[in-house]
Motif scaffolding. Structure first.
Motif, PDB file in Angstrom:
ATOM      1  N   ALA A  35      84.502  -1.443 -50.811  1.00 56.83           N
ATOM      2  CA  ALA A  35      85.060  -2.738 -50.401  1.00 56.83           C
ATOM      3  C   ALA A  35      86.578  -2.685 -50.273  1.00 56.83           C
ATOM      4  O   ALA A  35      87.154  -3.404 -49.443  1.00 56.83           O
ATOM      5  CB  ALA A  35      84.651  -3.821 -51.396  1.00 56.83           C
ATOM      6  N   THR A  36      87.252  -1.843 -51.060  1.00 58.62           N
ATOM      7  CA  THR A  36      88.717  -1.742 -50.917  1.00 58.62           C
ATOM      8  C   THR A  36      89.075  -1.209 -49.530  1.00 58.62           C
ATOM      9  O   THR A  36      90.099  -1.605 -48.959  1.00 58.62           O
ATOM     10  CB  THR A  36      89.360  -0.853 -51.996  1.00 58.62           C
ATOM     11  N   LEU A  37      88.240  -0.331 -48.982  1.00 53.12           N
ATOM     12  CA  LEU A  37      88.482   0.154 -47.622  1.00 53.12           C
ATOM     13  C   LEU A  37      88.313  -0.974 -46.616  1.00 53.12           C
ATOM     14  O   LEU A  37      89.128  -1.126 -45.689  1.00 53.12           O
ATOM     15  CB  LEU A  37      87.530   1.304 -47.297  1.00 53.12           C
ATOM     16  N   GLU A  38      87.283  -1.794 -46.800  1.00 61.52           N
ATOM     17  CA  GLU A  38      87.067  -2.927 -45.899  1.00 61.52           C
ATOM     18  C   GLU A  38      88.214  -3.932 -45.999  1.00 61.52           C
ATOM     19  O   GLU A  38      88.655  -4.497 -44.990  1.00 61.52           O
ATOM     20  CB  GLU A  38      85.737  -3.616 -46.230  1.00 61.52           C
ATOM     21  N   ARG A  39      88.709  -4.134 -47.200  1.00 59.84           N
ATOM     22  CA  ARG A  39      89.834  -5.063 -47.371  1.00 59.84           C
ATOM     23  C   ARG A  39      91.112  -4.502 -46.732  1.00 59.84           C
ATOM     24  O   ARG A  39      91.917  -5.251 -46.198  1.00 59.84           O
ATOM     25  CB  ARG A  39      90.044  -5.358 -48.855  1.00 59.84           C
ATOM     26  N   SER A  40      91.255  -3.187 -46.776  1.00 56.89           N
ATOM     27  CA  SER A  40      92.391  -2.566 -46.097  1.00 56.89           C
ATOM     28  C   SER A  40      92.285  -2.735 -44.587  1.00 56.89           C
ATOM     29  O   SER A  40      93.305  -2.881 -43.898  1.00 56.89           O
ATOM     30  CB  SER A  40      92.482  -1.084 -46.452  1.00 56.89           C
ATOM     31  N   VAL A  41      91.067  -2.705 -44.070  1.00 52.54           N
ATOM     32  CA  VAL A  41      90.864  -2.979 -42.646  1.00 52.54           C
ATOM     33  C   VAL A  41      91.353  -4.387 -42.324  1.00 52.54           C
ATOM     34  O   VAL A  41      92.061  -4.606 -41.326  1.00 52.54           O
ATOM     35  CB  VAL A  41      89.380  -2.806 -42.262  1.00 52.54           C
ATOM     36  N   ALA A  42      90.991  -5.341 -43.170  1.00 56.90           N
ATOM     37  CA  ALA A  42      91.428  -6.718 -42.955  1.00 56.90           C
ATOM     38  C   ALA A  42      92.952  -6.805 -42.978  1.00 56.90           C
ATOM     39  O   ALA A  42      93.567  -7.462 -42.117  1.00 56.90           O
ATOM     40  CB  ALA A  42      90.817  -7.632 -44.014  1.00 56.90           C
ATOM     41  N   ILE A  43      93.574  -6.146 -43.933  1.00 52.28           N
ATOM     42  CA  ILE A  43      95.036  -6.166 -44.025  1.00 52.28           C
ATOM     43  C   ILE A  43      95.655  -5.587 -42.753  1.00 52.28           C
ATOM     44  O   ILE A  43      96.599  -6.140 -42.184  1.00 52.28           O
ATOM     45  CB  ILE A  43      95.495  -5.394 -45.278  1.00 52.28           C
ATOM     46  N   GLY A  44      95.107  -4.463 -42.291  1.00 51.09           N
ATOM     47  CA  GLY A  44      95.667  -3.810 -41.111  1.00 51.09           C
ATOM     48  C   GLY A  44      95.459  -4.572 -39.824  1.00 51.09           C
ATOM     49  O   GLY A  44      96.210  -4.382 -38.860  1.00 51.09           O
TER      50      GLY A  44
END
Length: 196
Positions: free
Chosen positions: A48-57
């Motif tokens: 999920a941290t990877l998915e949240r990083s996608v959102a940030i980017g």
């Protein structure tokens, strides 16, 4: 800080994949250094941290995404691979390194967000490794580089707004990976057997 974080993140993600691949079905309900997560939910959180990083980017609110992903058949390597693929679809963009992005803890260049993901991968990789009896030490050069970066991006104090506790004094014989997890507030001694 002009370093390109992508090679470090790739190395940390490769390590996380190896660790997740080494987790047995019998270990998924076991405890971890994150008391709120067992092994299964910690892997889901890491993905999920990877998915949240996608959102940030991509300029979206990461707070709207779940704290952990799920898997109906416990195929966690596939869950992590899918999240990693989506991550690189966004973060392989050179222009994003210096573009301001907004995360729950502030607005800063994209490369800083990538360094924070590097920390998530290495620290939670350590959590999973010690929880499941695997080699917890990352490549020393990778861990040393991450530790030096985190000492720049994550202040010793105050840490309000950051998802990290105060630093823990490392054991005298702690290696760079353990010193990294100590810097972000993780008590490693109960899991490593090293005296604190």
């Amino acid at each position: 800080m002009q370093q390109d974080p992508r090679p470090l993140v790739r190395a940390a993600l490769d390590r996380a994949r190896r660790i997740v691949g080494g987790v047995s079905i019998e270990q998924l309900a076991g405890p971890t250094p994150c008391p709120e997560f067992d092994v299964r939910t910690l892997i889901g959180h890491l993905a999920a941290t990877l998915e949240r990083s996608v959102a940030i980017g991509t300029g979206h609110d990461p707070g709207t995404l779940p704290e952990f992903l799920t898997s109906e058949n416990d195929d966690w390597p596939a869950v992590l691979d899918a999240a990693a693929d989506r991550y690189w679809q966004v973060w392989d963009d050179d222009t994003l390194l210096d573009k301001p992005v907004t995360a729950p803890w502030g607005t800063f260049p994209g490369r800083v967000a990538m360094f924070m993901e590097l920390d998530e991968l290495l620290v939670h990789g350590w959590d999973l490794a010690v929880s499941t009896g695997q080699d917890a030490d990352a490549d020393p050069e990778l861990a040393e580089a991450a530790l030096e970066i985190m000492k720049i991006t994550l202040p010793e104090a105050p840490r309000e707004g950051f998802p990290f506790g105060p630093p823990v004094v490392p054991a005298r014989d702690a290696g760079p990976t353990e010193r990294l997890v100590n810097w972000v507030g993780r008590e490693s001694a109960p899991w490593t057997g090293h005296p604190s």
